[in-house]
Enzyme design. Structure first.
Site, PDB file in Angstrom:
ATOM      1  N   GLY A 166       0.813  -1.210   0.000  1.00  0.00           N
ATOM      2  CA  GLY A 166       0.000   0.000   0.000  1.00  0.00           C
ATOM      3  C   GLY A 166       0.852   1.269   0.000  1.00  0.00           C
ATOM      4  CE  LYS A 239      -0.013   1.122  -7.998  1.00  0.00           C
ATOM      5  NZ  LYS A 239      -0.484  -0.281  -8.009  1.00  0.00           N
ATOM      6  NE  ARG A 294      -3.335  -5.767  -3.174  1.00  0.00           N
ATOM      7  CZ  ARG A 294      -3.248  -4.578  -3.758  1.00  0.00           C
ATOM      8  NH1 ARG A 294      -4.281  -4.108  -4.429  1.00  0.00           N
ATOM      9  NH2 ARG A 294      -2.152  -3.861  -3.688  1.00  0.00           N
ATOM     10  NE  ARG A 340      -6.070   4.472  -6.774  1.00  0.00           N
ATOM     11  CZ  ARG A 340      -5.403   3.521  -6.126  1.00  0.00           C
ATOM     12  NH1 ARG A 340      -5.432   3.484  -4.807  1.00  0.00           N
ATOM     13  NH2 ARG A 340      -4.717   2.609  -6.774  1.00  0.00           N
TER      14      ARG A 340
HETATM   15  P1  ADP Z   1      -3.462  -0.954  -5.859  1.00  0.00           P
HETATM   16  O1  ADP Z   1      -2.043  -1.451  -5.940  1.00  0.00           O
HETATM   17  O2  ADP Z   1      -4.546  -1.947  -6.030  1.00  0.00           O
HETATM   18  O3  ADP Z   1      -3.687   0.290  -6.591  1.00  0.00           O
HETATM   19  P2  ADP Z   1      -2.984   0.203  -3.324  1.00  0.00           P
HETATM   20  O4  ADP Z   1      -1.527  -0.088  -3.330  1.00  0.00           O
HETATM   21  O5  ADP Z   1      -3.447   1.596  -3.401  1.00  0.00           O
HETATM   22  O6  ADP Z   1      -3.710  -0.639  -4.408  1.00  0.00           O
HETATM   23  O7  ADP Z   1      -3.629  -0.539  -2.105  1.00  0.00           O
HETATM   24  C1  ADP Z   1      -4.991  -0.908  -2.122  1.00  0.00           C
HETATM   25  C2  ADP Z   1      -5.532  -0.856  -0.732  1.00  0.00           C
HETATM   26  O8  ADP Z   1      -4.955  -1.866   0.040  1.00  0.00           O
HETATM   27  C3  ADP Z   1      -5.261   0.442  -0.044  1.00  0.00           C
HETATM   28  O9  ADP Z   1      -6.371   0.793   0.728  1.00  0.00           O
HETATM   29  C4  ADP Z   1      -4.041   0.130   0.816  1.00  0.00           C
HETATM   30  O10 ADP Z   1      -4.010   0.937   1.943  1.00  0.00           O
HETATM   31  C5  ADP Z   1      -4.302  -1.314   1.154  1.00  0.00           C
HETATM   32  N1  ADP Z   1      -3.104  -2.117   1.320  1.00  0.00           N
HETATM   33  C6  ADP Z   1      -2.342  -2.653   0.357  1.00  0.00           C
HETATM   34  N2  ADP Z   1      -1.354  -3.392   0.867  1.00  0.00           N
HETATM   35  C7  ADP Z   1      -1.474  -3.332   2.198  1.00  0.00           C
HETATM   36  C8  ADP Z   1      -0.754  -3.912   3.312  1.00  0.00           C
HETATM   37  N3  ADP Z   1       0.285  -4.722   3.155  1.00  0.00           N
HETATM   38  N4  ADP Z   1      -1.175  -3.610   4.536  1.00  0.00           N
HETATM   39  C9  ADP Z   1      -2.233  -2.828   4.730  1.00  0.00           C
HETATM   40  N5  ADP Z   1      -2.958  -2.274   3.738  1.00  0.00           N
HETATM   41  C10 ADP Z   1      -2.591  -2.525   2.498  1.00  0.00           C
HETATM   42  P1  ADP Z   2       4.023  -1.409  -2.333  1.00  0.00           P
HETATM   43  O1  ADP Z   2       4.044  -2.863  -1.998  1.00  0.00           O
HETATM   44  O2  ADP Z   2       3.851  -0.554  -1.151  1.00  0.00           O
HETATM   45  O3  ADP Z   2       3.104  -1.108  -3.468  1.00  0.00           O
HETATM   46  P2  ADP Z   2       6.214  -1.180  -4.216  1.00  0.00           P
HETATM   47  O4  ADP Z   2       7.461  -1.978  -4.061  1.00  0.00           O
HETATM   48  O5  ADP Z   2       5.248  -1.638  -5.244  1.00  0.00           O
HETATM   49  O6  ADP Z   2       5.502  -1.092  -2.811  1.00  0.00           O
HETATM   50  O7  ADP Z   2       6.603   0.348  -4.490  1.00  0.00           O
HETATM   51  C1  ADP Z   2       5.621   1.351  -4.505  1.00  0.00           C
HETATM   52  C2  ADP Z   2       6.156   2.593  -5.226  1.00  0.00           C
HETATM   53  O8  ADP Z   2       7.357   3.060  -4.599  1.00  0.00           O
HETATM   54  C3  ADP Z   2       6.541   2.376  -6.671  1.00  0.00           C
HETATM   55  O9  ADP Z   2       5.437   2.509  -7.549  1.00  0.00           O
HETATM   56  C4  ADP Z   2       7.588   3.464  -6.883  1.00  0.00           C
HETATM   57  O10 ADP Z   2       6.969   4.720  -7.119  1.00  0.00           O
HETATM   58  C5  ADP Z   2       8.292   3.525  -5.545  1.00  0.00           C
HETATM   59  N1  ADP Z   2       9.477   2.634  -5.543  1.00  0.00           N
HETATM   60  C6  ADP Z   2       9.583   1.421  -4.980  1.00  0.00           C
HETATM   61  N2  ADP Z   2      10.807   0.882  -5.143  1.00  0.00           N
HETATM   62  C7  ADP Z   2      11.527   1.782  -5.846  1.00  0.00           C
HETATM   63  C8  ADP Z   2      12.891   1.832  -6.341  1.00  0.00           C
HETATM   64  N3  ADP Z   2      13.742   0.835  -6.142  1.00  0.00           N
HETATM   65  N4  ADP Z   2      13.263   2.949  -7.027  1.00  0.00           N
HETATM   66  C9  ADP Z   2      12.407   3.954  -7.239  1.00  0.00           C
HETATM   67  N5  ADP Z   2      11.138   3.972  -6.805  1.00  0.00           N
HETATM   68  C10 ADP Z   2      10.682   2.911  -6.112  1.00  0.00           C
HETATM   69 MG    MG Z   3       3.267  -1.974  -5.369  1.00  0.00          MG
END
Ligand code: ADP
Ligand code: ADP
Ligand code: MG
Length: 480
Positions: A166, A239, A294, A340
Site C-alpha cells: 500500500g 497511486k 489480488r 480516485r
Molecule cells: P493498488 O495497488 O490496487 O492500486 P494500493 O496499493 O493503493 O492498491 O492498495 C490498495 C488498498 O490496500 C489500499 O487501501 C491500501 O491501503 C491497502 N493495502 C495494500 N497493501 C497493504 C498492506 N500490506 N497492509 C495494509 N494495507 C494494504
Molecule cells: P508497495 O508494496 O507498497 O506497493 P512497491 O514496491 O510496489 O511497494 O513500491 C511502490 C512505489 O514506490 C513504486 O510505484 C515506486 O513509485 C516507488 N518505488 C519502490 N521501489 C523503488 C525503487 N527501487 N526505485 C524507485 N522507486 C521505487
Molecule cells: Mg506496489
C-alpha cells in the site's frame, strides 16, 4: 439453493464484487461493521451479516468472517483489496474450513507478499530486477551490510519493509548518516504496520515510470496478460491516477514487459488474477518490482480497454473453471483513465474529510464513463475507513478523446460537504505534460501548480447546493 459468495470487504470494491457475483447468477453475502451500517454495499447484497462494532478490527477478524461464511452457506469468499486480501493466514483458514478463497493459494500469497522471497524467485527465473539486498541482519551487522550496499551502488538507495504494501514502509536514503538513523526507525514502523521488522535495500530507479501488467492464470496451466497500466502519478508511493495502456510509444518494449510478466507469474506458480509491477528508467530499462496477489484498485482501466471482466474471471478461476479465451482474444481498444476521487483536501496535505455529510452528490455519466462508488446524497462518511468515495474511469478511442472525456466528467461531477480531490484532478487533466501522456513518478512534486485552484464558491454553485439540500431534507425527513 443458489451458490453464495461472501464479500469480505467494504466500500466501492464490495459493490464491484457484488455486481460480478450477481451477474454470474450467484448470491452475494455482505459483511459490515456498525460504523458502515449506512453503506450501500449492504443494501445491494442478497444478505448482510453484521460482524460487530469494529472499527476495522472486525473486517480483519478471520474467525468472524469464516463463521459468517459458514453460517450463511457461502461456498467462497472474495477478499477484494486491502484488509485480508493479502493475508496468507486468511487464505489458509479458508482452505482449512472448506471455503474457497478467491485468489491464489496461501503459499503463493505468503511468498509474494514477502518482497525478498519474491525477488529470490524472480532472480532464479532471470527476471530483470534492480540490485538489492536480502533481509538486513539485526543490529550493527545489518548497518554494516547496508553501508556496504550503498558504497557499491551509491546514494540514493531505497530502504523497504520486506512485508510492506500500500505504498507504506518505503524510504529514500540519501547518506550514511541517514542510513544509520533510519534503519531502526524503519524496523519499528514495519513491525507495527506489518508485524514483521524485516527491511532490505534496493537501488533507486531515478524518476521511474510505474508500469504494471494484469495477469490471469487458471488452474489448467493457462497464464494470460491483459496488457499494461501506467500508475506513475503517485503521492508518497501511493497511486492517484492510473491509465491503460502505458503511453510509452515503443510497442516492442511493452510486449517484452508483458511477456516478462507472464514468465514472472509462471515462475511463482501463479493462480488467479494478479499484477506484476515494474519500474522503467529513462533509458527504457525495466525492472521487476513486485506481484500483487489480488484485484487492484485500478483494475477498471484494464477492463475498459479489453472488455474483460477481471472479477468475473477471478470467481470462475477459483471455482476451477478454465479461462474461456486465449491470448489472441485479448485485444486492446483505445485508452482508459481512472481517478480516485477521495474525500480529502489536497491543499492540506490530502487531509481526510471523514465525518462530513455528502450534502450534494450529482454524478456524471454518458458514453465511455464508468463509476465505481458507494456514497450517495445524505451519506455521512465514516471517519474510521479510507477516504475513497468513487472511482471515475473514462474510456476513449484516442488518448485525446479520453482526456477530453475526463475533463468533461470532472466538470459535471458535484460532491459537496467534504472537500474532494476533484478540482485537483481537473488541474491534472488540463496540465500539458499529462495531456501529452508524458509523466513519471516525480509528476506531483514537479508540477506544484496543480494544487492551485479555487474551491467552487460561485453564487450559482452555492444556490445549487442549497436547493439540493432542501430536496434532500424533504425526501429524507428523519436524516440528520
Ligand atoms: P493498488 O495497488 O490496487 O492500486 P494500493 O496499493 O493503493 O492498491 O492498495 C490498495 C488498498 O490496500 C489500499 O487501501 C491500501 O491501503 C491497502 N493495502 C495494500 N497493501 C497493504 C498492506 N500490506 N497492509 C495494509 N494495507 C494494504
Ligand atoms: P508497495 O508494496 O507498497 O506497493 P512497491 O514496491 O510496489 O511497494 O513500491 C511502490 C512505489 O514506490 C513504486 O510505484 C515506486 O513509485 C516507488 N518505488 C519502490 N521501489 C523503488 C525503487 N527501487 N526505485 C524507485 N522507486 C521505487
Ligand atoms: Mg506496489
Amino acid at each position: 439453493m443458489k451458490t453464495r459468495i461472501l464479500v469480505a470487504n467494504r466500500g466501492e470494491i464490495a459493490i464491484r464484487l457484488i455486481r460480478a457475483i450477481q451477474e454470474l447468477g450467484y448470491e452475494a453475502i455482505a459483511v459490515y461493521e456498525t460504523p458502515d451500517e449506512m453503506s450501500s454495499h449492504i443494501r445491494i447484497a442478497d444478505e448482510a451479516v453484521c460482524l460487530g462494532p469494529g472499527p476495522r478490527s472486525d473486517y480483519l477478524n478471520i474467525d468472524k468472517i469464516i463463521r459468517a461464511a459458514k453460517k450463511s452457506g457461502a461456498a467462497a469468499i472474495h477478499p477484494g483489496y486491502g484488509f485480508l486480501a493479502e493475508n496468507p493466514y486468511f487464505a489458509k483458514a479458508c482452505e482449512a474450513s472448506g471455503v474457497i478463497f478467491i485468489g491464489p493459494s496461501s503459499e503463493i500469497i505468503s511468498n509474494l507478499g514477502n518482497k525478498v522471497i519474491a525477488r529470490k524467485i524472480m532472480g532464479d527465473a532471470k527476471i530483470p530486477m534492480v540490485p538489492g539486498t536480502a533481509n538486513l541482519s539485526q543490529g550493527k551487522e545489518g548497518i554494516r551490510e547496508a553501508l556496504g550496499f550503498a558504497e557499491k551502488y551509491g546514494y540514493p538507495v531505497m530502504l523497504k519493509a520486506t512485508s510492506g504494501g500500500g505504498g507504506r514502509g518505503i524510504r529514500r536514503i540519501e547518506s550514511d548518516k541517514d542510513m544509520v538513523e533510519q534503519i531502526p526507525v524503519a524496523r519499528a514502523e514495519a513491525l507495527a504496520a506489518f508485524n514483521d521488522d524485516s527491511v532490505y535495500l534496493e537501488k533507486v530507479v531515478v524518476n521511474p515510470k510505474h508500469v504494471e501488467v494484469q495477469i490471469l492464470a487458471d488452474s489448467f496451466g493457462k497464464t494470460l496478460h491483459l496488457g499494461t497500466r501506467d500508475c506513475s502519478i503517485q503521492r508518497r508511493n501511493q497511486k492517484l491516477v492510473e491509465i491503460a495502456p502505458s503511453m510509452i510509444q515503443n510497442k516492442e518494449l511493452l510486449d517484452n514487459i508483458c511477456e516478462t510478466a507472464v514468465l514472472a507469474a509462471k515462475a511463482a506458480n501463479y493462480l488467479n488474477a494478479g499484477t506484476v509491477e515494474f519500474l522503467i528508467d529513462s533509458d527504457m530499462n525495466y525492472y521487476f518490482m513486485e506481484i500483487n496477489t489480488r484485484v487492484q484498485v485500478e483494475h477498471t482501466v484494464t477492463e475498459m480497454i479489453t472488455g474483460i471482466d477481471i472479477v468475473r474471471n477471478q470467481i470462475n478461476i477459483a471455482f476451477g473453471k478454465p479461462l474461456s479465451f486465449g491470448q489472441e482474444d485479448v485485444n486492446i481498444r483505445g485508452h482508459a483513465i481512472e481517478v480516485r476521487i477521495n474525500a480529502e483536501d489536497p491543499k492540506n496535505n490530502f487531509m481526510p474529510e471523514g465525518g462530513k455529510k455528502v450534502s450534494v452528490y450529482r454524478s456524471t455519466g454518458g458514453f465511455g464513463v464508468r463509476l465505481d462508488g458507494f456514497v450517495y446524497q445524505g451519506y455521512i462518511i465514516p471517519e474510521v475507513y479510507d477516504s475513497l468515495l468513487v472511482k471515475l474511469t473514462v474510456h476513449g478511442f484516442t488518448w485525446e478523446e479520453t482526456v477530453g472525456r475526463l475533463r468533461r466528467c470532472l466538470a459535471n461531477f458535484t460532491i459537496s460537504g467534504p472537500k474532494t480531490t476533484i478540482p485537483f484532478y481537473q488541474n491534472i487533466a488540463n496540465e500539458r505534460d499529462f495531456v501529452n501522456g508524458d509523466f513519471d513518478t516525480s509528476y506531483i512534486d514537479t508540477h506544484p501548480y496543480i494544487f492551485h485552484y479555487e474551491e467552487d464558491s460561485s453564487e450559482a454553485s452555492k444556490l445549487a447546493r442549497f436547493v439540493a439540500e432542501i430536496h434532500y431534507a424533504k425526501e429524507n425527513p428523519f436524516a440528520k
